[in-house]
Scaffold this motif. Structure first.
Motif, PDB file in Angstrom:
ATOM      1  N   LEU A 157       0.825  -1.205   0.000  1.00 19.78           N
ATOM      2  CA  LEU A 157       0.000   0.000   0.000  1.00 19.78           C
ATOM      3  C   LEU A 157       0.864   1.261   0.000  1.00 19.78           C
ATOM      4  CD1 LEU A 157      -2.853   1.205   0.190  1.00 19.78           C
ATOM      5  CD2 LEU A 157      -2.671   1.052   2.680  1.00 19.78           C
ATOM      6  N   ILE A 158       1.880   1.277   0.844  1.00 25.25           N
ATOM      7  CA  ILE A 158       2.773   2.443   0.918  1.00 25.25           C
ATOM      8  C   ILE A 158       3.532   2.615  -0.389  1.00 25.25           C
ATOM      9  CG2 ILE A 158       4.819   3.388   2.050  1.00 25.25           C
ATOM     10  CD1 ILE A 158       2.241   3.615   3.682  1.00 25.25           C
ATOM     11  N   GLY A 159       4.003   1.493  -0.960  1.00 25.36           N
ATOM     12  CA  GLY A 159       4.719   1.571  -2.232  1.00 25.36           C
ATOM     13  C   GLY A 159       3.835   2.112  -3.345  1.00 25.36           C
ATOM     14  N   GLY A 160       2.582   1.638  -3.393  1.00 21.24           N
ATOM     15  CA  GLY A 160       1.649   2.128  -4.406  1.00 21.24           C
ATOM     16  C   GLY A 160       1.346   3.600  -4.246  1.00 21.24           C
ATOM     17  N   LEU A 161       1.135   4.029  -3.010  1.00 27.72           N
ATOM     18  CA  LEU A 161       0.858   5.453  -2.756  1.00 27.72           C
ATOM     19  C   LEU A 161       2.057   6.318  -3.122  1.00 27.72           C
ATOM     20  CD1 LEU A 161      -1.062   5.294   0.654  1.00 27.72           C
ATOM     21  CD2 LEU A 161      -1.977   6.084  -1.532  1.00 27.72           C
ATOM     22  N   ALA A 162       3.262   5.823  -2.811  1.00 29.03           N
ATOM     23  CA  ALA A 162       4.470   6.585  -3.147  1.00 29.03           C
ATOM     24  C   ALA A 162       4.619   6.712  -4.664  1.00 29.03           C
ATOM     25  CB  ALA A 162       5.698   5.891  -2.551  1.00 29.03           C
ATOM     26  N   LEU A 163       4.338   5.622  -5.388  1.00 25.15           N
ATOM     27  CA  LEU A 163       4.435   5.661  -6.847  1.00 25.15           C
ATOM     28  C   LEU A 163       3.399   6.613  -7.433  1.00 25.15           C
ATOM     29  CD1 LEU A 163       5.657   4.587  -9.454  1.00 25.15           C
ATOM     30  CD2 LEU A 163       4.074   2.651  -9.331  1.00 25.15           C
ATOM     31  N   LEU A 164       2.177   6.556  -6.902  1.00 21.95           N
ATOM     32  CA  LEU A 164       1.122   7.462  -7.382  1.00 21.95           C
ATOM     33  C   LEU A 164       1.527   8.918  -7.164  1.00 21.95           C
ATOM     34  CD1 LEU A 164      -2.684   7.067  -6.731  1.00 21.95           C
ATOM     35  CD2 LEU A 164      -1.575   9.252  -6.441  1.00 21.95           C
ATOM     36  N   THR A 165       2.035   9.220  -5.963  1.00 21.39           N
ATOM     37  CA  THR A 165       2.429  10.596  -5.645  1.00 21.39           C
ATOM     38  C   THR A 165       3.551  11.069  -6.559  1.00 21.39           C
ATOM     39  OG1 THR A 165       1.831  10.215  -3.323  1.00 21.39           O
ATOM     40  CG2 THR A 165       3.234  12.114  -3.797  1.00 21.39           C
ATOM     41  N   LEU A 166       4.529  10.176  -6.812  1.00 19.87           N
ATOM     42  CA  LEU A 166       5.643  10.537  -7.683  1.00 19.87           C
ATOM     43  C   LEU A 166       5.166  10.827  -9.105  1.00 19.87           C
ATOM     44  CD1 LEU A 166       8.684  10.778  -8.255  1.00 19.87           C
ATOM     45  CD2 LEU A 166       8.718   8.289  -8.642  1.00 19.87           C
ATOM     46  N   ILE A 167       4.252  10.015  -9.614  1.00 20.38           N
ATOM     47  CA  ILE A 167       3.758  10.194 -10.980  1.00 20.38           C
ATOM     48  C   ILE A 167       3.011  11.514 -11.112  1.00 20.38           C
ATOM     49  CG2 ILE A 167       2.113   9.293 -12.672  1.00 20.38           C
ATOM     50  CD1 ILE A 167       2.899   6.478 -11.647  1.00 20.38           C
ATOM     51  N   VAL A 168       2.147  11.808 -10.128  1.00 15.40           N
ATOM     52  CA  VAL A 168       1.404  13.073 -10.171  1.00 15.40           C
ATOM     53  C   VAL A 168       2.365  14.254 -10.094  1.00 15.40           C
ATOM     54  CG1 VAL A 168      -0.299  14.505  -8.985  1.00 15.40           C
ATOM     55  CG2 VAL A 168      -0.695  12.049  -9.222  1.00 15.40           C
ATOM     56  N   ALA A 169       3.413  14.127  -9.275  1.00 17.54           N
ATOM     57  CA  ALA A 169       4.389  15.210  -9.152  1.00 17.54           C
ATOM     58  C   ALA A 169       5.140  15.422 -10.465  1.00 17.54           C
ATOM     59  CB  ALA A 169       5.371  14.901  -8.026  1.00 17.54           C
ATOM     60  N   LEU A 170       5.493  14.338 -11.138  1.00 16.75           N
ATOM     61  CA  LEU A 170       6.228  14.447 -12.403  1.00 16.75           C
ATOM     62  C   LEU A 170       5.370  15.085 -13.495  1.00 16.75           C
ATOM     63  CD1 LEU A 170       8.115  11.016 -12.456  1.00 16.75           C
ATOM     64  CD2 LEU A 170       9.112  13.286 -12.094  1.00 16.75           C
ATOM     65  N   VAL A 171       4.104  14.724 -13.523  1.00 21.33           N
ATOM     66  CA  VAL A 171       3.213  15.299 -14.531  1.00 21.33           C
ATOM     67  C   VAL A 171       2.873  16.745 -14.185  1.00 21.33           C
ATOM     68  CG1 VAL A 171       0.897  15.130 -15.554  1.00 21.33           C
ATOM     69  CG2 VAL A 171       2.277  13.075 -15.224  1.00 21.33           C
ATOM     70  N   GLY A 172       2.721  16.988 -12.887  1.00 17.94           N
ATOM     71  CA  GLY A 172       2.408  18.350 -12.436  1.00 17.94           C
ATOM     72  C   GLY A 172       1.093  18.409 -11.692  1.00 17.94           C
ATOM     73  N   TYR A 173       1.157  18.731 -10.401  1.00 13.83           N
ATOM     74  CA  TYR A 173      -0.062  18.796  -9.592  1.00 13.83           C
ATOM     75  C   TYR A 173      -1.060  19.795 -10.160  1.00 13.83           C
ATOM     76  CZ  TYR A 173       2.457  16.240  -5.910  1.00 13.83           C
ATOM     77  OH  TYR A 173       3.144  15.287  -5.210  1.00 13.83           O
ATOM     78  N   HIS A 174      -0.550  20.939 -10.592  1.00 10.92           N
ATOM     79  CA  HIS A 174      -1.446  22.003 -11.053  1.00 10.92           C
ATOM     80  C   HIS A 174      -2.221  21.566 -12.292  1.00 10.92           C
ATOM     81  CE1 HIS A 174       0.008  24.845  -8.117  1.00 10.92           C
ATOM     82  NE2 HIS A 174       1.267  24.673  -8.507  1.00 10.92           N
ATOM     83  N   ALA A 175      -1.546  20.874 -13.211  1.00 10.28           N
ATOM     84  CA  ALA A 175      -2.223  20.423 -14.431  1.00 10.28           C
ATOM     85  C   ALA A 175      -3.300  19.394 -14.113  1.00 10.28           C
ATOM     86  CB  ALA A 175      -1.210  19.827 -15.409  1.00 10.28           C
ATOM     87  N   VAL A 176      -2.994  18.487 -13.181  1.00  6.65           N
ATOM     88  CA  VAL A 176      -3.971  17.455 -12.809  1.00  6.65           C
ATOM     89  C   VAL A 176      -5.155  18.084 -12.092  1.00  6.65           C
ATOM     90  CG1 VAL A 176      -4.337  15.360 -11.447  1.00  6.65           C
ATOM     91  CG2 VAL A 176      -2.192  15.667 -12.699  1.00  6.65           C
ATOM     92  N   LEU A 177      -4.876  18.988 -11.148  1.00  7.83           N
ATOM     93  CA  LEU A 177      -5.962  19.641 -10.419  1.00  7.83           C
ATOM     94  C   LEU A 177      -6.818  20.496 -11.339  1.00  7.83           C
ATOM     95  CD1 LEU A 177      -4.132  20.696  -7.130  1.00  7.83           C
ATOM     96  CD2 LEU A 177      -5.851  18.886  -7.410  1.00  7.83           C
ATOM     97  N   ALA A 178      -6.189  21.134 -12.333  1.00 11.48           N
ATOM     98  CA  ALA A 178      -6.952  21.941 -13.287  1.00 11.48           C
ATOM     99  C   ALA A 178      -7.914  21.068 -14.087  1.00 11.48           C
ATOM    100  CB  ALA A 178      -5.998  22.676 -14.227  1.00 11.48           C
ATOM    101  N   ALA A 179      -7.480  19.868 -14.463  1.00 13.32           N
ATOM    102  CA  ALA A 179      -8.356  18.947 -15.199  1.00 13.32           C
ATOM    103  C   ALA A 179      -9.522  18.499 -14.331  1.00 13.32           C
ATOM    104  CB  ALA A 179      -7.556  17.739 -15.683  1.00 13.32           C
ATOM    105  N   ILE A 180      -9.242  18.236 -13.053  1.00  6.91           N
ATOM    106  CA  ILE A 180     -10.314  17.837 -12.135  1.00  6.91           C
ATOM    107  C   ILE A 180     -11.309  18.983 -11.960  1.00  6.91           C
ATOM    108  CG2 ILE A 180     -10.826  17.218  -9.739  1.00  6.91           C
ATOM    109  CD1 ILE A 180      -8.196  15.667  -9.698  1.00  6.91           C
TER     110      ILE A 180
END
Length: 333
Positions: A13-36
């Motif tokens: 669970l921790i590994g999956g959450l860390a990977l998810l967080t890293l991917i969102v950070a690489l793509v860009g939090y602002h871009a993802v939040l703007a789409a949401i």
């Protein structure tokens, strides 16, 4: 659950959450939040309300391979399928939790044990075969999009590997299911003296299901519709984001993403793997990774919004039964 098992689940669970967080950070939090934000409450509501329609199709697929049940049986198996999805997405042990929970609910609602076990096996087999077909659709669309160019090379072997895993899993499950039931009956005889006779009953029900190939084909068709329907849901969410993504491209990405999730079945909901697949596949079909990451997060929010109340309702019903106040039986055959 022993300490080692708990530790493994927690680490995954921790590994999956860390990977998810890293991917969102690489793509860009602002871009993802703007789409949401572009999807808004209306987009999330439409995406969430649409999901039970897919569950109805999946419940129908299970019902197709459950012999001897009337109209009430369809309602029971649809409810059990909803709980199976909630268990798979939220509880530990990923899909195993969902399968066990769905079977338990169907059994507690009065469906015979052998019918529950045999129909679950046949339903899972049909779903695996339908997923292989869905993945083949995605591979064909990807091949058409890339046309064998140099950009195709990094994606060929991982996709072929995921497809090969799904084909192997479907074939292995189909080959060993009858014998596997008998072997489990023999192994469990030490603890449950009647386990062999119960296993024989399940195998007899399984044989009866496969003697009706039209019902199995109906389950396969409905599962195929369910896979496509799930992709349509993502397409609907993207329309609310003003992404204007073509449906064929969304279906291609969804089919290949679910193949990747199938390989990472240990992780609850393919945590991190789902997001990574979206980011890698999106540019190949002219889609924005941030938009698909937004869809992924909306899907996880939807799973919680639908799954948590579903599990709580199930717990409340179980509590009523333990207190000697069973729910009023449903009408029907």
């Amino acid at each position: 659950m022993n300490k080692v098992t708990r530790g493994g689940v927690f680490a995954a669970l921790i590994g999956g959450l860390a990977l998810l967080t890293l991917i969102v950070a690489l793509v860009g939090y602002h871009a993802v939040l703007a789409a949401i934000e572009r999807a808004g409450v209306a987009g999330f509501a439409a995406y969430t309300v649409y999901w039970p329609l897919v569950i109805l199709v999946l419940g129908g697929a299970w019902f197709a391979v459950a012999p001897g049940l009337g109209a009430r049986g369809f309602g029971i198996l649809t409810w059990a399928r909803l709980l199976r999805e909630a268990g798979s997405d939220i509880l530990p042990f990923a899909q195993v939790s969902g399968f066990l929970l769905g079977a338990r609910v169907a059994r507690s609602e009065g469906i015979a044990e052998d019918v529950v076990a045999a129909s679950t096996i046949a339903d899972v087999t049909a779903e695996l075969v339908a997923q292989v077909l869905y993945t083949l659709l995605g591979v064909a669309l990807l091949a058409s999009q890339l046309r064998g160019g140099p950009d195709a090379a990094p994606f060929v072997w991982p996709i072929v590997g995921a497809l090969g895993f799904l084909v192997f899993a479907a074939c292995a499950f189909g080959v060993v299911q009858g014998r596997g039931v008998s072997w489990l009956g023999v192994l469990a005889e030490r603890w449950w003296p009647d386990s062999i006779s119960r296993a024989d009953a399940v195998r007899a029900s399984l044989d009866a299901i496969y003697r009706r190939p039209l019902r199995v084909l109906a389950a396969l068709a409905l599962h195929s519709l369910g896979w496509v329907g799930s992709g349509v849901g993502s397409w609907i969410a993207l329309q609310f984001m003003d992404a204007h993504a073509p449906l064929w491209a969304v279906l291609a990405v969804e089919s290949l993403m679910y193949a990747a999730r199938g390989v990472a079945f240990i992780l609850p909901g393919g945590l991190g793997v789902q997001e990574g697949a979206y980011v890698l596949l999106a540019p190949l079909f002219g889609l924005q990774p941030s938009d698909l990451l937004a869809v992924s997060l909306l899907r996880r929010a939807r799973d919680l919004v639908v799954g948590v109340p579903t599990l709580l309702i199930w717990q409340a019903r179980e509590g009523r039964k333990l207190l000697g106040r069973p729910d009023r039986p449903a009408s029907g055959a």
